[in-house]
Design an enzyme around this catalytic site. Structure first.
Site, PDB file in Angstrom:
ATOM      1  N   SER A 166      12.078 107.149  33.356  1.00  0.00           N
ATOM      2  CA  SER A 166      12.003 108.292  34.259  1.00  0.00           C
ATOM      3  C   SER A 166      13.319 109.046  34.253  1.00  0.00           C
ATOM      4  CB  SER A 166      11.708 107.812  35.675  1.00  0.00           C
ATOM      5  OG  SER A 166      12.874 107.194  36.190  1.00  0.00           O
ATOM      6  N   LYS A 167      13.379 110.109  35.034  1.00  0.00           N
ATOM      7  CA  LYS A 167      14.577 110.966  35.114  1.00  0.00           C
ATOM      8  C   LYS A 167      15.833 110.167  35.415  1.00  0.00           C
ATOM      9  CE  LYS A 167      13.080 115.609  36.191  1.00  0.00           C
ATOM     10  NZ  LYS A 167      11.787 115.625  36.869  1.00  0.00           N
ATOM     11  N   ARG A 168      15.672 109.069  36.144  1.00  0.00           N
ATOM     12  CA  ARG A 168      16.838 108.239  36.472  1.00  0.00           C
ATOM     13  C   ARG A 168      17.576 107.801  35.204  1.00  0.00           C
ATOM     14  NH1 ARG A 168      16.303 103.420  37.858  1.00  0.00           N
ATOM     15  NH2 ARG A 168      14.100 103.275  37.354  1.00  0.00           N
ATOM     16  N   GLY A 182      18.052 109.568  32.561  1.00  0.00           N
ATOM     17  CA  GLY A 182      18.618 110.709  31.815  1.00  0.00           C
ATOM     18  C   GLY A 182      17.504 111.650  31.398  1.00  0.00           C
TER      19      GLY A 182
END
Ligand code: GLU
Length: 499
Positions: free
Chosen positions: A257-259, A261
């Site tokens: 996920s966005k966490r 990067g």
């Protein structure tokens, strides 16, 4: 096993809700490789029946992502095809007709439950620690009651009458035999009250009508498959074959996920990954040729791709590996080609003072100096901006490298300047022949002289090899920068030295 005689028709069916996630593009890629390997068709279908989640412009972004990666499609929203339209929002009658047919056959029913009743039902299920799902309240409504509710104009949806007994087994190409208990599947919605279908209904109507032979999709859809098989059966359709692709995880083994990067394909493009490196990397997320081959061209991927070598276990998205791979692809480009690809990044990222258009001829001189070091193209501006800027900004004391002092550095630069001016030709060889002995003449270590000159001409202590850099910069720029450096030294307080 794939039935080789049947024409392979696969689809990539994105929901246009935002920027396409790399996991979703990996699904597209596996479908594309499978289609191209079997000389079949790759179809793009836009699943935009969730009106609230549909994002403006998302379809173009998705298609641009595919184009950038070089995945072409045989039928799709922009080019049409024999089974269009390829936007689900333009196919509502098909879904409505299928839902109506299922009601008439007794395989589906109208449900009038209000959102409020459903909320209460869910709260009660949570309180009693029961599994969530529709409690089949409207499944038994009598015909008379239906008529009454219909006349009163109550909002209604159509739900599937799920069999309460037995199992739904199927053979997944990747996972083998998978079985779901029918009793655990609730009476899911087929058609919403606004006349739009749910994913389940739209997906099977289209996969049937578009003659899809294989469904390759992410593992998260595995639990939808028994629902789809029930629908195929009720409608008398022959189901396609299923292959559920392994999940993508970050290096910490949580869902990518966005966490972790960048996750949208657009971000990778913007950062300067090469499409061929991206494809190679994505192909290895869950598939491998032989557990060791890493670098493969598009042709090699197409020639060798097979679902037999798609793994069941989750694939780890390792950014360091992607960077490494991108570096390899960058080094394998000819310097001319790399220049061509770098220009848009320089145009975009160099400060506005730098004259546009950026000179291709000048960048061609710089490219070989950084080609070995670059992993992502967006780094290039930071590595090379001193080639373009007027006078580089730097702290004067950087000119005084180890064990020198202001006078020595000043003398080194002044002597270099004199000799540079007199050089008949300005290139790597003449610079080297002149500067190496000069260090000795000045009783300096080579590193001291070169270090001072490097800072003077680039403004940095770390830069590509000095003679090549000076050659690319050209005589005039070098001379004017050395002059500025001499002045900077003169303006420094006297006692400055660097030990
Ligand atoms: N629209 C679904 C998605 O966004 C497609 C799932 C499927 O391939 O059946 O992933």
């Amino acid at each position: 096993m794939t039935k080789d005689k049947e024409k392979v028709r696969v689809r990539y069916a994105p929901s246009p809700t935002g920027f396409p996630h790399v996991g979703n593009i990996r699904t597209a890629l596996f479908n594309w490789l499978f289609a191209r390997h079997h000389r079949g068709s790759f179809i793009v279908r836009i699943e935009n029946t969730d009106v609230a989640r549909t994002a403006e412009g998302a379809v173009e972004v998705i298609l641009d992502g595919l184009r950038w990666l070089g995945m072409d499609w045989d039928e799709g929203p922009d080019i049409g095809g024999d089974f269009g339209p390829y936007f689900q929002s333009e196919r509502l009658e098909l879904y409505q007709a299928a839902a109506k047919r299922l009601v008439e056959q007794g395989d589906a029913y109208y449900c009038y439950c209000t959102p409020q009743r459903l909320d209460e039902m869910r709260a009660e299920q949570t309180r009693l620690k029961q599994p969530p799902g529709y409690d089949r309240h409207c499944r038994q409504i009598s015909a008379t009651n239906h008529v009454l509710k219909f006349i009163s104009g109550s909002r209604r949806v159509i739900r599937f009458r799920t069999p309460l007994e037995k199992q739904t087994p199927f053979n997944d190409i990747i996972r083998g035999e998978v079985t779901f208990e029918n009793a655990n599947i609730d009476d899911f919605i087929l058609l919403k009250s606004d006349g739009y279908p749910t994913y389940h209904l739209a997906s099977i109507v289209d996969d049937h009508q578009m003659q899809i032979s294989h469904i390759l999709r992410a593992e998260e859809w595995l639990s939808s498959t028994p629902r789809h098989l029930m629908l195929y059966k009720a409608l008398g359709y022959k189901p396609p074959q299923f292959a559920h692709l392994p999940m993508l995880l970050g290096t910490d083994r949580s869902k990518l996920s966005k966490r972790h990067g960048a996750v949208s394909i657009t971000e990778f493009q913007t950062q300067g990954y090469l499409p061929e490196a991206m494809i190679n990397f994505l192909a290895l997320l869950g598939w491998s040729l032989d557990d060791k081959t890493e670098i493969m061209s598009l042709k090699e991927l197409v020639d060798n791709f097979s679902l037999k070598r798609v793994s069941q276990t989750a694939a780890i998205f390792n950014r360091e590996k992607l960077e490494w791979m991108n570096g390899i692809y960058i080094r394998n480009l000819s310097s001319k080609e790399l220049t061509r690809r770098l220009i848009p990044f320089l145009e975009r990222d160099l400060p506005p003072e730098v004259k546009r258009p950026i000179s291709v001829e000048y960048v061609e001189k710089i490219t070989p100096l950084i080609q070995e070091r670059v992993k992502i193209m967006e780094e290039v501006t930071g590595l090379t901006d001193f080639f373009f800027n007027g006078q580089p900004e730097y702290q004067s004391d950087l000119l005084i490298v180890k064990k020198m002092n202001r006078e020595l550095a000043g003398k080194a630069l002044e002597t270099s300047l004199l000799k540079l001016r007199r050089l008949p030709a300005f290139n790597e060889e003449t610079l080297e022949t002149m500067l190496r002995p000069l260090a000795e003449e000045l009783e300096l270590k080579v590193g001291q002289l070169f270090g001072t000159l490097r800072v003077a001409v680039t403004g940095r202590t770390v830069a590509p090899p000095l003679f090549q850099t000076m050659t690319a910069l050209g005589k005039e720029r070098c001379i004017s920068r050395i002059r500025v450096a001499i002045t900077k030294l003169k303006e420094m307080p006297e006692e400055t030295s660097n030990s």
